[in-house]
Design an enzyme around this catalytic site. Structure first.
Site, PDB file in Angstrom:
ATOM      1  N   HIS A  23      -7.122  52.298  16.208  1.00  0.00           N
ATOM      2  CA  HIS A  23      -7.352  51.887  17.590  1.00  0.00           C
ATOM      3  C   HIS A  23      -6.820  52.932  18.567  1.00  0.00           C
ATOM      4  O   HIS A  23      -7.418  53.163  19.624  1.00  0.00           O
ATOM      5  CB  HIS A  23      -6.688  50.532  17.852  1.00  0.00           C
ATOM      6  CG  HIS A  23      -7.324  49.403  17.108  1.00  0.00           C
ATOM      7  ND1 HIS A  23      -8.137  48.473  17.708  1.00  0.00           N
ATOM      8  CD2 HIS A  23      -7.285  49.066  15.793  1.00  0.00           C
ATOM      9  CE1 HIS A  23      -8.562  47.597  16.804  1.00  0.00           C
ATOM     10  NE2 HIS A  23      -8.053  47.947  15.640  1.00  0.00           N
ATOM     11  N   ASP A 120      -8.184  47.189  24.691  1.00  0.00           N
ATOM     12  CA  ASP A 120      -8.625  47.152  23.296  1.00  0.00           C
ATOM     13  C   ASP A 120      -9.312  45.820  22.983  1.00  0.00           C
ATOM     14  O   ASP A 120      -8.918  44.762  23.473  1.00  0.00           O
ATOM     15  CB  ASP A 120      -7.411  47.329  22.381  1.00  0.00           C
ATOM     16  CG  ASP A 120      -7.798  47.531  20.928  1.00  0.00           C
ATOM     17  OD1 ASP A 120      -8.107  46.540  20.253  1.00  0.00           O
ATOM     18  OD2 ASP A 120      -7.797  48.685  20.472  1.00  0.00           O
TER      19      ASP A 120
END
Length: 469
Positions: A23, A120
């Site tokens: 990520h 995210d």
């Protein structure tokens, strides 16, 4: 400065990634791309990180990009006894989500005021109420494929309708609106369990919240996932979905450590002769499978660089290499002209960009896929968990890789060295794969042009953020 540049320079965007290199890496590349477009960037990182690799990547990035303002979200104390998972990365997701109530003063203290927040995909359900409360536009950065996004946004509806395996329908495929059905065998196994678990609950909560975001950014491009991107933005899709904006491929950012030993070894090999073998930062194979993989690489007689990983969290990789791969394999590769084995973090994009690399044996994490496409390297897909079978299907459909579906999930099924050797040889010899990978590389590098789909999407995104000020 032109009027367009003046507008860009007034945009101030905060980026907020989740836990794990899978990520963090695309967020760092997005930050670099925004800076290249004269956008002011603040980067919010959870502290402490879950791995040493993350800490090093952040430190290197802020040194290389001093124009990016770093901020820390200091995490609340973690009560592991109340956690719903024993996975260190998922446990950190939980802590970050519970700490999001600390965001309002942090976001309000940033100067000049923010134009937007990019969050995210795994944190949107926790962050969106915060951004809405302070009137801040909130975009989602989806750190996987557009194909995976279709499942991510639909799973909560599928789950509610009980159209999952074990239901009375007992389907072999799952229908996704305006998409090809997805085989149940491609679903991450935790999603198929009847009991609640962290991954299933996270997917349901964040999938529901995605519809309230201002837009969804995806590190892909039209030539790579044309049908999926077209369907996501089709008028036939359910009302209320935010636009899915292809902004890729994001170029690898020029920061991080080089590793002289692998690069020196690669420099002595013929062009296109080496296969790079890596399963990312989270895939920990069993010792038996590691040794079968090593036997397969040796049997193939193909030159290789193999990044071995036996632990899920990077700083735990402290065991001697011989203890992991075994004395027999250590002897077979030690000093050999055709193989190099390492058990430390490598700059993967740097390795894949080396001209001697002619193939990539990969788990098909999305960062690995996009790096292979960017450098024009054919892939041998071996999904291990999570979104990786769906990503492997994208690779296979694009014609840039081989996926042996009978190998199943890496966490459950043992693959013998003989099979691995055959597929490695097939990948390295297939001229059509090489040609298609080279063609896709050119498409990826032109996708961000001002007159191409991703370039227009990126420009439209910046214009929308400027207009929201």
């Amino acid at each position: 400065m032109s009027q367009i540049s003046e507008r860009k320079s007034t945009i101030h965007v905060a980026l907020f990634p989740s836990s794990g290199m899978g990520h963090l890496t695309p967020f760092l590349r997005l930050a670099a791309s925004l800076v290249a477009n004269d956008v002011r960037v603040t980067f919010i990182a959870a502290h402490p990180t879950v791995s040493l690799a993350e800490s090093r990547a952040l430190s290197s990035f802020f040194t290389s990009f001093p124009q990016v303002s770093p901020k820390q979200l200091c995490l609340l104390p973690n009560d592991e006894s109340s956690s719903n998972t024993d996975d260190p990365f998922y446990r950190r997701y939980e802590v970050i989500c519970s700490s999001c109530r600390l965001l309002p003063p942090l976001l309000s203290s940033i100067s000049p005021p923010l134009s937007a927040l990019i969050t995210d995909m795994s944190l949107i359900s926790a962050v969106l109420p915060v951004s809405r409360a302070i009137g801040l536009p909130n975009y989602v950065f989806f750190t996987s494929s557009a194909k995976m996004l279709t499942l991510f946004m639909s799973f909560h509806k599928i789950f509610v309708t009980k159209a999952m395996p074990g239901s009375q329908d007992n389907k072999d495929v799952i229908e996704i609106p305006n998409q090809e059905p997805i085989p149940v065998s491609w679903f991450p196994p935790p999603l198929l369990e009847e009991e609640d678990n962290f991954l299933k609950n996270s997917l349901i909560q964040n999938g529901k919240s995605m519809v309230d975001a201002d837009g969804i950014l995806i590190n892909t491009f039209d030539d790579f996932e044309p049908d999926t991107l077209n369907a996501l933005n089709n008028a036939k899709m359910p009302c209320g979905l935010p636009p899915a904006i292809a902004i890729g491929l994001l170029p690898p950012a020029n920061f991080g450590e080089s590793h002289s030993h692998p690069l020196a070894w690669l420099g002595n090999q013929p062009i296109g002769s080496v296969i790079y073998v890596s399963f990312g930062s989270r895939t920990a194979m069993s010792r038996d499978q590691i040794r079968e993989l090593g036997d397969g690489l040796v049997q193939s007689s193909v030159r290789f660089v193999w990044m071995v990983k036996s632990k899920k969290v990077d700083q735990e990789d402290t065991e001697d290499l011989e203890d992991v791969i075994g004395q027999k394999l250590m002897t077979a590769t030690s000093g050999a002209a055709n193989g190099l084995v390492v058990n430390r973090w490598l700059n993967q994009s740097e390795i894949l960009g080396h001209p001697v690399i002619g193939g990539f044996l990969s788990h098909c994490g999305w960062n690995s896929v996009t790096e292979a496409v960017w450098h024009g390297v054919p892939m041998l897909a071996w999904p291990q968990h999570g979104d990786q079978k769906i990503n492997a299907s994208v690779v296979k459909r694009a014609g840039i890789g081989i996926w042996e579906e009978s190998w199943g999930w890496g966490e459950k099924d043992m693959v013998k060295g003989e099979e691995i050797a055959e597929r490695v040889k097939e990948t390295m010899r297939d001229e059509s794969l090489k040609a298609r990978a080279a063609s896709m590389k050119e498409a990826a590098r032109t996708a961000l042009g001002v007159d191409r789909d991703s370039g227009r999407g990126f420009k439209a995104l910046l214009t929308e953020m400027w207009g929201a000020k």
